[in-house]
Design a protein around this motif. Structure first.
Motif, PDB file in Angstrom:
ATOM      1  N   GLN A 190       0.802  -1.215   0.000  1.00  0.00           N
ATOM      2  CA  GLN A 190       0.000   0.000   0.000  1.00  0.00           C
ATOM      3  C   GLN A 190       0.841   1.275   0.000  1.00  0.00           C
ATOM      4  N   ASP A 191       2.046   1.197   0.537  1.00  0.00           N
ATOM      5  CA  ASP A 191       2.920   2.370   0.613  1.00  0.00           C
ATOM      6  C   ASP A 191       3.557   2.613  -0.767  1.00  0.00           C
ATOM      7  N   GLU A 192       3.120   3.664  -1.440  1.00  0.00           N
ATOM      8  CA  GLU A 192       3.607   3.932  -2.797  1.00  0.00           C
ATOM      9  C   GLU A 192       5.102   4.266  -2.815  1.00  0.00           C
ATOM     10  N   ARG A 193       5.570   4.954  -1.798  1.00  0.00           N
ATOM     11  CA  ARG A 193       6.992   5.298  -1.742  1.00  0.00           C
ATOM     12  C   ARG A 193       7.845   4.048  -1.601  1.00  0.00           C
ATOM     13  N   LEU A 194       7.377   3.091  -0.791  1.00  0.00           N
ATOM     14  CA  LEU A 194       8.101   1.826  -0.653  1.00  0.00           C
ATOM     15  C   LEU A 194       8.102   1.074  -1.980  1.00  0.00           C
ATOM     16  N   GLN A 195       6.956   1.067  -2.670  1.00  0.00           N
ATOM     17  CA  GLN A 195       6.884   0.366  -3.943  1.00  0.00           C
ATOM     18  C   GLN A 195       7.846   0.966  -4.967  1.00  0.00           C
ATOM     19  N   ARG A 196       7.978   2.274  -4.958  1.00  0.00           N
ATOM     20  CA  ARG A 196       8.927   2.913  -5.876  1.00  0.00           C
ATOM     21  C   ARG A 196      10.363   2.523  -5.540  1.00  0.00           C
ATOM     22  N   SER A 197      10.654   2.390  -4.251  1.00  0.00           N
ATOM     23  CA  SER A 197      12.009   1.987  -3.834  1.00  0.00           C
ATOM     24  C   SER A 197      12.306   0.562  -4.279  1.00  0.00           C
ATOM     25  N   ILE A 198      11.304  -0.296  -4.182  1.00  0.00           N
ATOM     26  CA  ILE A 198      11.484  -1.686  -4.622  1.00  0.00           C
ATOM     27  C   ILE A 198      11.712  -1.729  -6.131  1.00  0.00           C
ATOM     28  N   ASP A 199      10.916  -0.967  -6.850  1.00  0.00           N
ATOM     29  CA  ASP A 199      11.029  -0.967  -8.315  1.00  0.00           C
ATOM     30  C   ASP A 199      12.379  -0.424  -8.790  1.00  0.00           C
ATOM     31  N   SER A 200      12.941   0.484  -8.033  1.00  0.00           N
ATOM     32  CA  SER A 200      14.224   1.087  -8.443  1.00  0.00           C
ATOM     33  C   SER A 200      15.428   0.237  -8.046  1.00  0.00           C
ATOM     34  N   ALA A 201      15.224  -0.768  -7.199  1.00  0.00           N
ATOM     35  CA  ALA A 201      16.333  -1.633  -6.787  1.00  0.00           C
ATOM     36  C   ALA A 201      16.768  -2.501  -7.959  1.00  0.00           C
ATOM     37  N   ALA A 202      18.051  -2.618  -8.155  1.00  0.00           N
ATOM     38  CA  ALA A 202      18.587  -3.315  -9.335  1.00  0.00           C
ATOM     39  C   ALA A 202      18.729  -4.812  -9.134  1.00  0.00           C
ATOM     40  N   VAL A 204      18.243  -8.536  -6.487  1.00  0.00           N
ATOM     41  CA  VAL A 204      17.419  -9.189  -5.462  1.00  0.00           C
ATOM     42  C   VAL A 204      17.865  -8.764  -4.074  1.00  0.00           C
ATOM     43  N   LYS A 205      19.144  -8.716  -3.830  1.00  0.00           N
ATOM     44  CA  LYS A 205      19.646  -8.359  -2.504  1.00  0.00           C
ATOM     45  C   LYS A 205      19.276  -6.922  -2.142  1.00  0.00           C
ATOM     46  N   GLU A 206      19.273  -6.046  -3.124  1.00  0.00           N
ATOM     47  CA  GLU A 206      18.861  -4.662  -2.854  1.00  0.00           C
ATOM     48  C   GLU A 206      17.375  -4.615  -2.468  1.00  0.00           C
ATOM     49  N   ARG A 207      16.559  -5.377  -3.154  1.00  0.00           N
ATOM     50  CA  ARG A 207      15.127  -5.415  -2.818  1.00  0.00           C
ATOM     51  C   ARG A 207      14.925  -6.003  -1.421  1.00  0.00           C
ATOM     52  N   ILE A 208      15.707  -7.021  -1.094  1.00  0.00           N
ATOM     53  CA  ILE A 208      15.612  -7.603   0.247  1.00  0.00           C
ATOM     54  C   ILE A 208      15.986  -6.565   1.301  1.00  0.00           C
ATOM     55  N   ALA A 209      17.010  -5.793   1.047  1.00  0.00           N
ATOM     56  CA  ALA A 209      17.451  -4.771   2.006  1.00  0.00           C
ATOM     57  C   ALA A 209      16.365  -3.723   2.220  1.00  0.00           C
TER      58      ALA A 209
END
Length: 374
Positions: A190-202, A204-209
């Motif tokens: 639901q958090d759009e800012r979090l979703q943008r951060s996930i989408d910008s991660a290059a 798998v480990k970055e998305r996990i972080a």
């Protein structure tokens, strides 16, 4: 009749203590006569003409002439039209009775399927009923419940759209519909800012972080936990995937997509029986869950139980031959059981869904780029 009247009178006077035969009132007075109390027989006449004696053998006291004339009494026009209308309605009801009776049987069968958690079969049956009886709210509500459990949310919305804002009598069904949780809320962040951060991660480990940092601050956010478990699986952190899935299941066991993910993690750790058991947990919630059946098929293939794997895949495919999970399971089992034509047919069907990731995975397994089993 005379004897009966006489006995009644005699009993009456005996109870009163009087002598009925020799009572005298003075020296020259006339003796009391019992016959004075005996009713004289009447001569009944026709109740209609009051001229002739009634015809015997009938309940109504009518003479033969009156009975004949009254039996031919003319019927007014409105009575004839009323009788004709009743006859037409009766014929229509006889014509529709089998249809209504069959619909009632089908509805009871569909309701029983819902009680048995066979939501796909129930949805198929209820679609036919609502098509025939679009004004029946009970069928529409039950169809919406079945579609909800099958995650056919567009079907659910279209079925209920016509009833929004209308008053219905079945308040128990309305309460059931209103109490259904938002399944999409289990998986969509639901958090759009979090979703943008996930989408910008290059990676798998970055998305996990990113997800771990957010999860530390929002421990009860189920969609974040689900996405984190998925990324753990992509990173081959299978133990972490299993542990996080268990946490989510404790909070909400209805989150159906957790079970195939946890089963896949067990499968990759070669804990095959645990993977099968997890799928059975989902089948207890949804007896016709295609994700559960497909996941079991993939576990059994890796376990080298090909015949059982094929049976699970065929079961999923029979329930829905257009589901991505059933197509993938059929393609995979067809490959390992040597049916190349069926495998290629299933892959061609998957291409029509524009599901490039599943097709790419299957191609890598077929070409030996990914070793699916030892």
């Amino acid at each position: 009749m005379l004897v009966k009247a006489l006995r009644v009178r005699r009993a009456f006077f005996m109870r009163s203590g009087r002598n009925h035969t020799n009572v005298a009132h003075g020296g020259n007075k006339k003796a009391f006569s019992l016959t004075e109390f005996i009713p004289m027989p009447s001569s009944p006449l026709c109740t209609h003409c009051e001229l002739q004696p009634p015809e015997s053998g009938y309940l109504n006291d009518l003479c033969a002439d009156c009975r004949k004339s009254l039996s031919r009494y003319p019927i007014t026009g409105w009575v004839k039209w009323l009788a004709a209308g009743v006859a037409v309605l009766f014929v229509i009801s006889l014509f529709n009775l089998p249809k209504v009776f069959n619909a009632n049987i089908r509805f009871k069968k569909a309701n029983r399927l819902l009680e048995e958690h066979k939501y796909i079969s129930a949805e198929n049956a209820l679609r036919e009923i609502t098509a025939a009886y679009p004004q029946d709210f009970k069928s529409a509500a039950k169809l919406a419940v079945a579609a909800y459990h099958n995650q056919h949310f567009m079907v659910m919305d279209s079925v209920l759209e016509k009833w929004v804002g209308k008053h219905v009598e079945e308040q128990e069904l309305v309460s059931e519909l209103n109490s259904l949780p938002d399944i999409a809320g289990y998986y969509m962040i639901q958090d759009e800012r979090l979703q943008r951060s996930i989408d910008s991660a290059a990676t798998v480990k970055e998305r996990i972080a990113v997800l771990k940092k957010y999860h530390l601050q929002h421990q009860s956010d189920l969609p974040v936990m689900f996405h984190l478990a998925s990324e753990y699986f992509n990173d081959s952190s299978y133990a972490a995937t299993v542990a996080l899935c268990e946490e989510i299941k404790m909070e909400n066991p209805e989150a159906a997509m957790l079970y195939p993910l946890q089963a896949a993690a067990y499968r990759e750790q070669r804990e095959y029986q645990k993977a099968i058991d997890v799928c059975n947990q989902l089948l207890a919630i949804h007896a016709e869950s295609i994700p559960a059946l497909a996941a079991q098929s993939k576990v059994l293939l890796k376990w080298k139980k090909d015949n059982e794997a094929l049976a699970r895949a065929q079961q999923a495919y029979a329930l829905d031959p257009h589901h991505i999970w059933s197509l993938e399971a059929m393609a995979l089992t067809a490959h390992f059981t040597g049916n190349a034509k069926l495998r290629d047919d299933m892959i061609a069907e998957l291409k029509s869904f524009n599901d490039s990731s599943t097709v790419a995975l299957l191609r890598n397994i077929i070409n030996g780029n990914i070793q699916y089993r030892n």
